[in-house]
Design a protein around this motif. Structure first.
Motif, PDB file in Angstrom:
ATOM      1  N   VAL A 185       0.913  -1.263  -0.065  1.00 15.43           N
ATOM      2  CA  VAL A 185       0.039   0.034   0.046  1.00 15.43           C
ATOM      3  C   VAL A 185       0.796   1.306   0.057  1.00 15.43           C
TER       4      VAL A 185
ATOM      5  N   LEU B 172      -5.987   3.400   1.172  1.00 11.61           N
ATOM      6  CA  LEU B 172      -6.346   3.427  -0.532  1.00 11.61           C
ATOM      7  C   LEU B 172      -7.366   4.483  -0.958  1.00 11.61           C
TER       8      LEU B 172
ATOM      9  N   LEU C 275      -8.875   3.047  -4.396  1.00  8.25           N
ATOM     10  CA  LEU C 275      -9.157   1.629  -4.590  1.00  8.25           C
ATOM     11  C   LEU C 275     -10.219   1.547  -5.626  1.00  8.25           C
TER      12      LEU C 275
ATOM     13  N   SER D  11      -5.882  -1.117   5.090  1.00 10.16           N
ATOM     14  CA  SER D  11      -5.622  -1.243   3.579  1.00 10.16           C
ATOM     15  C   SER D  11      -6.595  -0.453   3.004  1.00 10.16           C
TER      16      SER D  11
ATOM     17  N   TYR E 133      -3.515  -6.538   4.677  1.00 12.34           N
ATOM     18  CA  TYR E 133      -4.523  -6.526   3.536  1.00 12.34           C
ATOM     19  C   TYR E 133      -5.824  -6.092   4.110  1.00 12.34           C
TER      20      TYR E 133
ATOM     21  N   HIS F  96      -6.729  -3.885  -5.201  1.00  9.26           N
ATOM     22  CA  HIS F  96      -6.335  -4.688  -4.025  1.00  9.26           C
ATOM     23  C   HIS F  96      -6.194  -6.107  -4.452  1.00  9.26           C
TER      24      HIS F  96
ATOM     25  N   VAL G 166     -11.103  -4.960  -7.270  1.00  6.95           N
ATOM     26  CA  VAL G 166     -10.639  -6.176  -6.073  1.00  6.95           C
ATOM     27  C   VAL G 166     -10.440  -7.225  -6.683  1.00  6.95           C
TER      28      VAL G 166
END
Length: 284
Positions: free
Chosen positions: A155, A194, A198, A190, A186, A174, A201
Motif C-alpha cells: 500500500v 487506499l 481503490l 489497507s 491487507y 487491491h 478488488v
C-alpha cells in the motif's frame, strides 16, 4: 449495486473465450474479467471479435469490471520498449470502449521494493502518467495491481506511485493474496489508506508451506528469503478475507470483486463454483 462477484477468465484458461464467458454466467457470476493474453483476449484480437464478445456478454447478462492486461512494466524497460507498451495499451483501450469497461490493469513493473531505486519510481511514474493521459481519452481508469516483485508491492509503495503519477484516472487493485505474500496489511487499514484510489478488488487464497513440491505450489523470494507457497481455494488457505469485505462495505466500495484462484482442481468449473460460493458467504 453493492459488491458484485466476477470471475477472472484465467480460472477457465483452458477454455475458449466465448465458452469461458458462458460458463461464468452459468455458475452465477455477475461479471467476467478477461485475461488479456492468449488464448483469451490478446491484443491481436480484431475489433469485430471484441464486438462479438460484447454481444455474447450482453446476452449472458455479464458486466466487464476490468481488462486484466499484462501491459506496462516500465521500470525495467528501455524507451523504445516503453513506447511499445503504450501502443499495446492503446489496443486494449479500444477494446475497453467496445466492452463498456472503465478499468484497465496496467502496471509500473518491478524490481521488488528491496531492490528499487528512486530512479525506478521516477521512470515508471513518468510512463504511467503518459498511459493515464491516453486512457483519459477513452474515459478509462488505469489500475495498478498491488503485486509482489513490483514497485506497487505494498500500500505504501502504491500510494507513492499514485502521488508521483498525479492523475485522477489512476487507481489501485487491491489483492489480499499478493499482499499476504509480501507481509503487507491487507485488512481494513489497507482499505482506509487506499481510500477512493481503490478501484477494483481481486481475491484468491494462499498458504505458506515448507517446500514447493506439491500441486499448485511455487517459490518466490521475499524479504525473508525464498519462500514456498501453495494456491488454495477461498477459505482453505491463510488469507482471511472476512475483515477486508467488511471494510469494503463500510467504505462504500460499490463494484466488482473478482475471483482469480488457480488452485489445483481436476474440474475448473467446480473451482469456479466453489469460489463463487465462498464469495457469496463473504459478501453476506
Amino acid at each position: 449495486m453493492g459488491l458484485q462477484p466476477a470471475l477472472f477468465s484465467k480460472v477457465l484458461g483452458e477454455r475458449s473465450l466465448q465458452e469461458a464467458a458462458t460458463l461464468t454466467a452459468e455458475c452465477g457470476y455477475d461479471g467476467f474479467e478477461p485475461m488479456c493474453r492468449d488464448p483469451h483476449l490478446g491484443p491481436d484480437r480484431s475489433l469485430e471479435e471484441v464486438r462479438e464478445l460484447r454481444d455474447h456478454l450482453d446476452d449472458l447478462g455479464l458486466g466487464v469490471p476490468c481488462l486484466a492486461t499484462y501491459t506496462g512494466n516500465y521500470a525495467a524497460l528501455s524507451e523504445p520498449e516503453c513506447e511499445a507498451e503504450l501502443e499495446t495499451l492503446e489496443s486494449f483501450l479500444g477494446f475497453a470502449e467496445i466492452l463498456d469497461c472503465d478499468v484497465v490493469r496496467h502496471g509500473p513493473g518491478g524490481p521488488p521494493l528491496r531492490d528499487a531505486t528512486d530512479a525506478d519510481f521516477e521512470h515508471a511514474a513518468a510512463w504511467m502518467r503518459r498511459a493515464a493521459d491516453r486512457a483519459a481519452e477513452y474515459d478509462v481508469t488505469v489500475a495498478m495491481e498491488i503485486h509482489a516483485h513490483r514497485l506497487s508491492e505494498t500500500v505504501d509503495s502504491t500510494r507513492r506511485l499514485l502521488e508521483a503519477i498525479d492523475r485522477d484516472n489512476v487507481g489501485a487493485i487491491h489483492d489480499a493474496g499478493n499482499m499476504y505474500i509480501v507481509g503487507d496489511d491487507y485488512g481494513p487499514e489497507s482499505v482506509r489508506r487506499l481510500g477512493d484510489d481503490l478501484v477494483h478488488v481481486h481475491v484468491k487464497d494462499l498458504q505458506r508451506i515448507e517446500d514447493a513440491t506439491g500441486p499448485g505450489t511455487f517459490e518466490l523470494e521475499t524479504d525473508d528469503g525464498v519462500e514456498a507457497f501453495q494456491r488454495r481455494r477461498l477459505e482453505e488457505g491463510a488469507v482471511d478475507h472476512g475483515p477486508l469485505f467488511a471494510a469494503l462495505e463500510e467504505a462504500g466500495y460499490d463494484g466488482y470483486v473478482t475471483a482469480e484462484s488457480t488452485a489445483p482442481a481436476e474440474d475448473d468449473v467446480a473451482l469456479a463454483e466453489h469460489e463463487l460460493a465462498a464469495l457469496s458467504r463473504l459478501l453476506s
